[in-house]
Write a protein that holds these residues in place. Structure first.
Motif, PDB file in Angstrom:
ATOM      1  N   MET A 120       7.982  16.597  -8.957  1.00  0.00           N
ATOM      2  CA  MET A 120       9.319  16.256  -8.478  1.00  0.00           C
ATOM      3  C   MET A 120       9.296  14.976  -7.654  1.00  0.00           C
ATOM      4  O   MET A 120      10.194  14.141  -7.746  1.00  0.00           O
ATOM      5  CB  MET A 120       9.884  17.409  -7.641  1.00  0.00           C
ATOM      6  N   ALA A 121       8.242  14.822  -6.867  1.00  0.00           N
ATOM      7  CA  ALA A 121       8.143  13.599  -6.072  1.00  0.00           C
ATOM      8  C   ALA A 121       8.021  12.379  -6.980  1.00  0.00           C
ATOM      9  O   ALA A 121       8.581  11.321  -6.713  1.00  0.00           O
ATOM     10  CB  ALA A 121       6.949  13.685  -5.123  1.00  0.00           C
ATOM     11  N   TYR A 122       7.276  12.549  -8.092  1.00  0.00           N
ATOM     12  CA  TYR A 122       7.119  11.444  -9.046  1.00  0.00           C
ATOM     13  C   TYR A 122       8.453  11.099  -9.703  1.00  0.00           C
ATOM     14  O   TYR A 122       8.844   9.940  -9.816  1.00  0.00           O
ATOM     15  CB  TYR A 122       6.091  11.824 -10.115  1.00  0.00           C
ATOM     16  N   LEU A 123       9.180  12.141 -10.140  1.00  0.00           N
ATOM     17  CA  LEU A 123      10.447  11.909 -10.826  1.00  0.00           C
ATOM     18  C   LEU A 123      11.474  11.256  -9.913  1.00  0.00           C
ATOM     19  O   LEU A 123      12.336  10.502 -10.357  1.00  0.00           O
ATOM     20  CB  LEU A 123      10.999  13.227 -11.368  1.00  0.00           C
ATOM     21  N   CYS A 124      11.407  11.555  -8.633  1.00  0.00           N
ATOM     22  CA  CYS A 124      12.409  11.049  -7.696  1.00  0.00           C
ATOM     23  C   CYS A 124      11.880   9.898  -6.846  1.00  0.00           C
ATOM     24  O   CYS A 124      12.438   9.588  -5.795  1.00  0.00           O
ATOM     25  CB  CYS A 124      12.890  12.184  -6.788  1.00  0.00           C
ATOM     26  N   ASN A 125      10.796   9.283  -7.281  1.00  0.00           N
ATOM     27  CA  ASN A 125      10.175   8.224  -6.501  1.00  0.00           C
ATOM     28  C   ASN A 125      11.103   7.017  -6.388  1.00  0.00           C
ATOM     29  O   ASN A 125      11.580   6.494  -7.383  1.00  0.00           O
ATOM     30  CB  ASN A 125       8.866   7.807  -7.181  1.00  0.00           C
ATOM     31  N   GLU A 126      11.346   6.576  -5.161  1.00  0.00           N
ATOM     32  CA  GLU A 126      12.181   5.402  -4.948  1.00  0.00           C
ATOM     33  C   GLU A 126      11.389   4.268  -4.305  1.00  0.00           C
ATOM     34  O   GLU A 126      11.950   3.396  -3.671  1.00  0.00           O
ATOM     35  CB  GLU A 126      13.368   5.758  -4.049  1.00  0.00           C
ATOM     36  N   LYS A 127      10.081   4.260  -4.493  1.00  0.00           N
ATOM     37  CA  LYS A 127       9.245   3.235  -3.886  1.00  0.00           C
ATOM     38  C   LYS A 127       9.625   1.856  -4.416  1.00  0.00           C
ATOM     39  O   LYS A 127       9.858   1.671  -5.607  1.00  0.00           O
ATOM     40  CB  LYS A 127       7.777   3.513  -4.197  1.00  0.00           C
ATOM     41  N   ASP A 128       9.690   0.895  -3.525  1.00  0.00           N
ATOM     42  CA  ASP A 128       9.988  -0.483  -3.909  1.00  0.00           C
ATOM     43  C   ASP A 128       8.728  -1.107  -4.502  1.00  0.00           C
ATOM     44  O   ASP A 128       7.785  -1.437  -3.779  1.00  0.00           O
ATOM     45  CB  ASP A 128      10.460  -1.272  -2.689  1.00  0.00           C
ATOM     46  N   MET A 129       8.687  -1.284  -5.838  1.00  0.00           N
ATOM     47  CA  MET A 129       7.496  -1.813  -6.499  1.00  0.00           C
ATOM     48  C   MET A 129       7.299  -3.300  -6.233  1.00  0.00           C
ATOM     49  O   MET A 129       6.272  -3.871  -6.578  1.00  0.00           O
ATOM     50  CB  MET A 129       7.582  -1.562  -8.014  1.00  0.00           C
ATOM     51  N   CYS A 130       8.296  -3.945  -5.622  1.00  0.00           N
ATOM     52  CA  CYS A 130       8.184  -5.369  -5.291  1.00  0.00           C
ATOM     53  C   CYS A 130       7.760  -5.592  -3.840  1.00  0.00           C
ATOM     54  O   CYS A 130       7.731  -6.734  -3.368  1.00  0.00           O
ATOM     55  CB  CYS A 130       9.516  -6.078  -5.548  1.00  0.00           C
ATOM     56  N   GLU A 131       7.430  -4.503  -3.151  1.00  0.00           N
ATOM     57  CA  GLU A 131       7.118  -4.591  -1.726  1.00  0.00           C
ATOM     58  C   GLU A 131       5.953  -5.535  -1.453  1.00  0.00           C
ATOM     59  O   GLU A 131       5.931  -6.259  -0.456  1.00  0.00           O
ATOM     60  CB  GLU A 131       6.792  -3.193  -1.196  1.00  0.00           C
ATOM     61  N   THR A 132       4.971  -5.564  -2.361  1.00  0.00           N
ATOM     62  CA  THR A 132       3.795  -6.426  -2.162  1.00  0.00           C
ATOM     63  C   THR A 132       4.005  -7.835  -2.702  1.00  0.00           C
ATOM     64  O   THR A 132       3.085  -8.647  -2.695  1.00  0.00           O
ATOM     65  CB  THR A 132       2.569  -5.811  -2.854  1.00  0.00           C
ATOM     66  N   ASN A 133       5.200  -8.120  -3.197  1.00  0.00           N
ATOM     67  CA  ASN A 133       5.542  -9.441  -3.727  1.00  0.00           C
ATOM     68  C   ASN A 133       4.511  -9.920  -4.757  1.00  0.00           C
ATOM     69  O   ASN A 133       3.814 -10.919  -4.562  1.00  0.00           O
ATOM     70  CB  ASN A 133       5.649 -10.463  -2.590  1.00  0.00           C
ATOM     71  N   PRO A 134       4.390  -9.212  -5.906  1.00  0.00           N
ATOM     72  CA  PRO A 134       3.340  -9.544  -6.880  1.00  0.00           C
ATOM     73  C   PRO A 134       3.604 -10.815  -7.684  1.00  0.00           C
ATOM     74  O   PRO A 134       2.696 -11.341  -8.323  1.00  0.00           O
ATOM     75  CB  PRO A 134       3.338  -8.323  -7.798  1.00  0.00           C
ATOM     76  N   CYS A 135       4.835 -11.307  -7.688  1.00  0.00           N
ATOM     77  CA  CYS A 135       5.171 -12.463  -8.523  1.00  0.00           C
ATOM     78  C   CYS A 135       4.719 -13.758  -7.851  1.00  0.00           C
ATOM     79  O   CYS A 135       5.053 -14.014  -6.696  1.00  0.00           O
ATOM     80  CB  CYS A 135       6.670 -12.509  -8.803  1.00  0.00           C
ATOM     81  N   GLN A 136       3.988 -14.562  -8.582  1.00  0.00           N
ATOM     82  CA  GLN A 136       3.447 -15.804  -8.050  1.00  0.00           C
ATOM     83  C   GLN A 136       4.291 -17.002  -8.478  1.00  0.00           C
ATOM     84  O   GLN A 136       5.177 -16.885  -9.319  1.00  0.00           O
ATOM     85  CB  GLN A 136       1.998 -15.980  -8.525  1.00  0.00           C
ATOM     86  N   ASN A 137       3.989 -18.146  -7.877  1.00  0.00           N
ATOM     87  CA  ASN A 137       4.599 -19.425  -8.266  1.00  0.00           C
ATOM     88  C   ASN A 137       6.126 -19.387  -8.250  1.00  0.00           C
ATOM     89  O   ASN A 137       6.795 -19.941  -9.128  1.00  0.00           O
ATOM     90  CB  ASN A 137       4.101 -19.844  -9.652  1.00  0.00           C
ATOM     91  N   GLY A 138       6.674 -18.706  -7.221  1.00  0.00           N
ATOM     92  CA  GLY A 138       8.124 -18.692  -7.049  1.00  0.00           C
ATOM     93  C   GLY A 138       8.862 -17.743  -7.950  1.00  0.00           C
ATOM     94  O   GLY A 138      10.097 -17.798  -8.038  1.00  0.00           O
ATOM     95  N   GLY A 139       8.144 -16.836  -8.623  1.00  0.00           N
ATOM     96  CA  GLY A 139       8.801 -15.872  -9.500  1.00  0.00           C
ATOM     97  C   GLY A 139       9.573 -14.834  -8.705  1.00  0.00           C
ATOM     98  O   GLY A 139       9.217 -14.502  -7.571  1.00  0.00           O
ATOM     99  N   HIS A 140      10.645 -14.305  -9.303  1.00  0.00           N
ATOM    100  CA  HIS A 140      11.485 -13.301  -8.646  1.00  0.00           C
ATOM    101  C   HIS A 140      11.135 -11.917  -9.175  1.00  0.00           C
ATOM    102  O   HIS A 140      11.129 -11.677 -10.384  1.00  0.00           O
ATOM    103  CB  HIS A 140      12.961 -13.594  -8.907  1.00  0.00           C
ATOM    104  N   CYS A 141      10.838 -10.984  -8.272  1.00  0.00           N
ATOM    105  CA  CYS A 141      10.424  -9.638  -8.649  1.00  0.00           C
ATOM    106  C   CYS A 141      11.630  -8.706  -8.757  1.00  0.00           C
ATOM    107  O   CYS A 141      12.505  -8.699  -7.888  1.00  0.00           O
ATOM    108  CB  CYS A 141       9.431  -9.097  -7.622  1.00  0.00           C
TER     109      CYS A 141
END
Length: 479
Positions: free
Chosen positions: A23-44
């Protein structure tokens, strides 16, 4: 029990079989962009348990980490024959869609076109039909499945004539890529498939092939650009595309800055290549960085075994190998000359030294016919001696014979070693290439020395020893 899902508390009763973790997995609202993975000015952009990056122009890849400055015109050729089926055809389109997602689509960057084929070829869209990523993706989604046979040749021909066409968006200053996706060998006009692919490559198209499932990969390999190990992919099934996406993006997205430090030696000129840089070497030099000297003139006679044990498909591998080797050696000097002999029961002189210019030799090699029979190695070596005697006479040129065989001679066998000795006594360097050979005594006795003996584990692996043979040919024999 209550779970926070989409900003609201949801109460679950009676679902004792569902664990808290699920249930925790199905309702996960974690911000996957929190670590800012996009480089070179990319928008996550965050999605459930994943993310994607909207990249700035000039960058591509999952994290916008792939420089993509050079122009590219990319054509997808996708098989829609009956063996694929409608469901798998959708999976192929999904894969193409995901590759396009990571490319920099635009007028000044990457343009894409698509052709599908079964019994005949059908135009999906041209290079100039859509110049936005969303337009291309919508066009991919709308391509329909048409049941039929496998006419790969017709598909390649349509790409050559209709996609890579200046009147339909093909740009002279952009590298052309053809990505072929199929689940089997062609069965309609199959004899035209490899020649059509060869024409495409001669016209400057870089061909990447992807085979799905288990089938004879000889045709797939022959269609792909050199080096084939970098441009041919085999996957188990239609659910295994994911791992290929990064490879294709890297192949088609080229970094113009790769030549900034001029990695080419000895006056070589750097240009952006596929997955790397390319050096145009001055006369007398070869190698990735023009680091290898091959200044002395060479008269090289190739002697190819075309006996029944080789087979037609494997003979084509030999021709592809010889062509690639000739192109590499010829690139060092226009003073080198080449001849080609094939042998089985009878010996066939395909062309003698100097018969064709170095620019045309490769085309003649590719069209050489396979003639099955016994293994008359002695006859092939004697004919090589005759060719050097009739067409040689260049005191400033080194004479070299390169023999390719998959086994011991079984016709005129007593004359095999004496024929080789006669060549060596005249100062000819003899190089032998054994393919799938376990007993190497004969090819060792034929060669000038053990360092002139090369072994390939199979016909597909000939490309692995090409560089070594090229270097050996350029070393000279002390004449």
């Amino acid at each position: 029990m209550a779970y926070l899902c989409n900003g609201k508390y949801n109460y679950v009763n009676g679902l004792t079989d569902i664990s808290d973790n699920i249930m925790a997995y199905l309702c996960n609202e974690k911000d996957m962009c929190e670590t800012n993975p996009c480089q070179n000015g990319g928008h996550c952009v965050s999605e459930r348990n994943s993310y994607f990056c909207e990249c700035r122009e000039g960058f591509a890849g999952q994290n916008c980490d792939q420089a993509c400055d050079a122009k590219a015109d990319v054509a997808f050729l996708i098989d829609s024959s009956g063996s694929i089926g409608q469901h798998n055809f959708r999976l192929v389109k999904d894969f193409v869609y995901k590759v396009v997602e990571e490319l920099t689509i635009g007028k000044r960057h990457t343009r894409t076109g698509l052709v599908s084929y079964s019994t005949s070829a059908r135009m999906g869209f041209h290079l100039d039909d859509y110049i936005t990523k969303s337009g291309v993706e919508d066009a991919i989604s709308s391509v329909g499945y048409v049941y039929g046979n496998t006419n790969t040749a017709a598909g390649i021909k349509m790409v050559r004539r209709s996609v890579f066409n200046p009147s339909r968006g093909d740009r002279p200053d952009a590298q052309n890529f053809l990505i072929i996706i199929t689940d089997g060998v062609s069965n309609v006009k199959a004899e035209n498939t490899i020649p059509e692919a060869q024409k495409a490559k001669e016209e400057g198209v870089h061909v990447i092939t992807i085979g799905v499932g288990s089938f004879d990969s000889a045709e797939l390999r022959a269609m792909a650009s050199e080096p084939t190990d970098n441009n041919m992919y085999i996957i188990d099934d239609f659910n295994s595309f994911a791992g290929l996406k990064t490879n294709l993006v890297k192949a088609t997205c080229r970094d113009e800055s790769i030549c900034n430090d001029n990695p080419c030696l000895n006056g070589g000129v750097c240009s952006v290549g596929v997955n790397t840089f390319q050096c145009k070497c001055p006369t007398g030099y070869s190698g990735l960085r023009c680091e290898k000297a091959c200044i002395d003139r060479k008269d090289i006679v190739f002697v190819l075994d075309s006996s029944s044990s080789v087979g037609k498909d494997n003979f084509q591998y030999m021709l592809d190998f010889v062509r690639a080797l000739v192109e590499e050696i010829a690139g060092t000097s226009n003073e080198h000359r080449f001849a080609l002999i094939t042998y089985s029961t009878r010996v066939n002189l395909v062309f003698s030294l100097g018969r064709y210019s170095n620019g045309n030799v490769g085309k003649v090699i590719s069209t050489t016919r396979y003639k099955a029979g016994s293994t008359n190695t002695a006859g092939g070596l004697r004919t090589a001696a005759d060719v050097l005697k009739m067409n040689g006479g260049r005191s400033s040129a080194e004479d070299i014979v390169i023999l390719l065989t998959d086994g011991q001679s079984n016709l005129n066998s007593r004359d095999t070693i004496p024929s080789a000795e006669a060549l060596k006594q005249k100062g000819v360097k003899v190089i032998t290439v054994g393919i799938k050979i376990t007993d190497t005594d004969e090819i060792k006795a034929i060669a000038s020395s053990e360092k002139e003996v090369f072994i390939a584990k199979d016909f597909q692996s000939l490309t692995d020893i090409k560089q070594e043979i090229s270097e050996n040919s350029c070393q000279g024999n002390g004449r």
